[in-house]
Write a protein that holds these residues in place. Structure first.
Motif, short mmCIF file in Angstrom:
data_model
loop_
_atom_site.label_atom_id
_atom_site.label_comp_id
_atom_site.label_asym_id
_atom_site.label_seq_id
_atom_site.Cartn_x
_atom_site.Cartn_y
_atom_site.Cartn_z
N THR A 33 0.87 -1.17 0.00
CA THR A 33 0.00 0.00 0.00
C THR A 33 0.91 1.22 0.00
OG1 THR A 33 -1.70 -1.17 1.24
CG2 THR A 33 -1.81 1.24 1.26
N VAL A 34 0.77 2.05 -1.02
CA VAL A 34 1.63 3.23 -1.15
C VAL A 34 0.75 4.48 -1.09
CG1 VAL A 34 3.29 4.44 -2.61
CG2 VAL A 34 3.24 1.94 -2.58
N THR A 35 1.06 5.37 -0.17
CA THR A 35 0.37 6.65 -0.09
C THR A 35 1.42 7.76 -0.17
OG1 THR A 35 0.39 6.55 2.33
CG2 THR A 35 -1.61 5.83 1.24
N ALA A 36 1.05 8.84 -0.81
CA ALA A 36 2.02 9.93 -0.97
C ALA A 36 1.28 11.26 -1.05
CB ALA A 36 2.85 9.71 -2.23
N ARG A 37 2.01 12.31 -0.66
CA ARG A 37 1.46 13.65 -0.76
C ARG A 37 2.60 14.64 -0.93
NH1 ARG A 37 -0.62 15.33 5.27
NH2 ARG A 37 1.40 15.23 6.30
N TYR A 38 2.26 15.80 -1.47
CA TYR A 38 3.26 16.85 -1.64
C TYR A 38 2.61 18.22 -1.46
CZ TYR A 38 1.53 17.99 -6.34
OH TYR A 38 0.76 18.38 -7.39
N CYS A 39 3.45 19.20 -1.22
CA CYS A 39 3.01 20.57 -1.05
C CYS A 39 4.07 21.47 -1.68
CB CYS A 39 2.86 20.88 0.44
SG CYS A 39 2.10 22.47 0.78
N GLN A 40 3.63 22.44 -2.47
CA GLN A 40 4.58 23.30 -3.17
C GLN A 40 4.44 24.74 -2.71
OE1 GLN A 40 4.59 22.78 -7.41
NE2 GLN A 40 6.18 24.30 -7.73
N PHE A 41 5.56 25.34 -2.37
CA PHE A 41 5.65 26.75 -2.01
C PHE A 41 6.61 27.40 -2.99
CE2 PHE A 41 4.51 24.65 1.92
CZ PHE A 41 3.54 25.47 2.44
N GLY A 42 6.08 28.18 -3.93
CA GLY A 42 6.94 28.77 -4.94
C GLY A 42 7.59 27.66 -5.75
N ASN A 43 8.92 27.65 -5.81
CA ASN A 43 9.60 26.59 -6.56
C ASN A 43 10.20 25.52 -5.65
OD1 ASN A 43 11.65 28.16 -5.53
ND2 ASN A 43 12.92 28.06 -7.35
N VAL A 44 9.75 25.46 -4.39
CA VAL A 44 10.21 24.42 -3.47
C VAL A 44 9.07 23.45 -3.21
CG1 VAL A 44 11.13 23.92 -1.18
CG2 VAL A 44 11.87 25.97 -2.39
N VAL A 45 9.35 22.16 -3.41
CA VAL A 45 8.34 21.11 -3.25
C VAL A 45 8.74 20.20 -2.09
CG1 VAL A 45 7.14 19.19 -4.37
CG2 VAL A 45 7.86 21.16 -5.73
N PHE A 46 7.83 20.00 -1.15
CA PHE A 46 8.03 19.06 -0.04
C PHE A 46 7.19 17.82 -0.35
CE2 PHE A 46 8.68 23.29 1.59
CZ PHE A 46 9.82 23.15 2.35
N PHE A 47 7.71 16.64 -0.05
CA PHE A 47 6.96 15.42 -0.33
C PHE A 47 7.14 14.39 0.77
CE2 PHE A 47 11.12 14.59 -2.01
CZ PHE A 47 11.35 13.24 -1.77
N GLN A 48 6.14 13.48 0.86
CA GLN A 48 6.16 12.37 1.80
C GLN A 48 5.57 11.15 1.10
OE1 GLN A 48 3.63 14.01 4.85
NE2 GLN A 48 5.35 14.89 5.97
N ILE A 49 6.23 10.01 1.29
CA ILE A 49 5.75 8.75 0.71
C ILE A 49 5.78 7.70 1.80
CG2 ILE A 49 6.13 6.96 -1.04
CD1 ILE A 49 7.78 9.10 -2.60
N LYS A 50 4.71 6.92 1.90
CA LYS A 50 4.64 5.84 2.88
C LYS A 50 4.39 4.53 2.13
CE LYS A 50 2.17 4.60 7.11
NZ LYS A 50 1.13 5.07 8.06
N VAL A 51 5.24 3.53 2.39
CA VAL A 51 5.11 2.22 1.74
C VAL A 51 4.89 1.17 2.83
CG1 VAL A 51 6.20 0.51 0.25
CG2 VAL A 51 6.64 2.95 -0.12
N VAL A 52 3.70 0.57 2.82
CA VAL A 52 3.38 -0.51 3.76
C VAL A 52 3.43 -1.81 2.95
CG1 VAL A 52 1.68 -1.47 5.36
CG2 VAL A 52 1.90 1.03 5.10
N PRO A 53 4.40 -2.68 3.24
CA PRO A 53 4.55 -3.90 2.44
C PRO A 53 3.32 -4.80 2.51
CG PRO A 53 6.45 -3.56 3.87
CD PRO A 53 5.39 -2.58 4.30
N GLY A 54 3.03 -5.48 1.36
CA GLY A 54 2.01 -6.53 1.38
C GLY A 54 2.56 -7.67 2.22
N THR A 55 3.75 -8.13 1.90
CA THR A 55 4.51 -9.10 2.70
C THR A 55 5.88 -8.51 3.00
OG1 THR A 55 3.31 -10.94 1.67
CG2 THR A 55 5.34 -11.48 2.84
N THR A 56 6.69 -8.27 1.95
CA THR A 56 7.98 -7.60 2.12
C THR A 56 8.25 -6.66 0.95
OG1 THR A 56 9.26 -9.30 0.94
CG2 THR A 56 9.02 -9.59 3.33
N VAL A 57 9.14 -5.70 1.18
CA VAL A 57 9.67 -4.84 0.12
C VAL A 57 11.18 -4.76 0.31
CG1 VAL A 57 7.59 -3.42 -0.16
CG2 VAL A 57 9.38 -2.68 1.39
#
Length: 124
Positions: A33-57
């Protein structure tokens, strides 16, 4: 009060925007299960990604990467970020940005059942 108004004008509150990163070179057993989000301020982008393995990654430094939510700036020199194991609360390592291809390369992680999170910023 004046300072607060000035700060709000210079740095308006932005909402996080959900996106689906493309993961390449990752070894998945089971569907993660992969969830992600980002936020942009001017030309700077912040991001977060979360990966929850089905079994393993698992990942391999130099070949495993995720796409960035918006194109990296051609004149940018990258940004900063890291990948962590949030199950054991352990830092795994720093990420590397490929500005030319708008990619974020992750460090090596042996097959794990732990939740992984990648977070950082870059110039768009």
């Amino acid at each position: 009060m004046m300072l607060q108004r000035l700060l709000k004008k210079l740095f308006p509150v932005r909402s996080w925007i959900a996106w689906t990163p493309i993961r390449t070179g990752w070894t998945d057993v089971g569907g993660p299960t992969v969830t992600a989000r980002y936020c942009q301020f001017g030309n700077v982008v912040f991001f977060q990604i979360k990966v929850v393995p089905g079994t393993t990654v698992a990942t391999t430094a130099g070949t495993s990467y995720v796409s960035l939510p918006v194109a990296a700036g051609a004149s940018g020199i990258g940004g900063d970020g890291s990948m962590v194991n949030t199950t054991a609360l352990l830092a795994i390592g720093a990420v590397a940005f490929d500005v030319a291809n708008s990619r974020c390369y992750v460090p090596t992680q042996a097959a794990t059942t732990a939740t992984l999170e990648i977070a950082g910023w870059f110039e768009s």
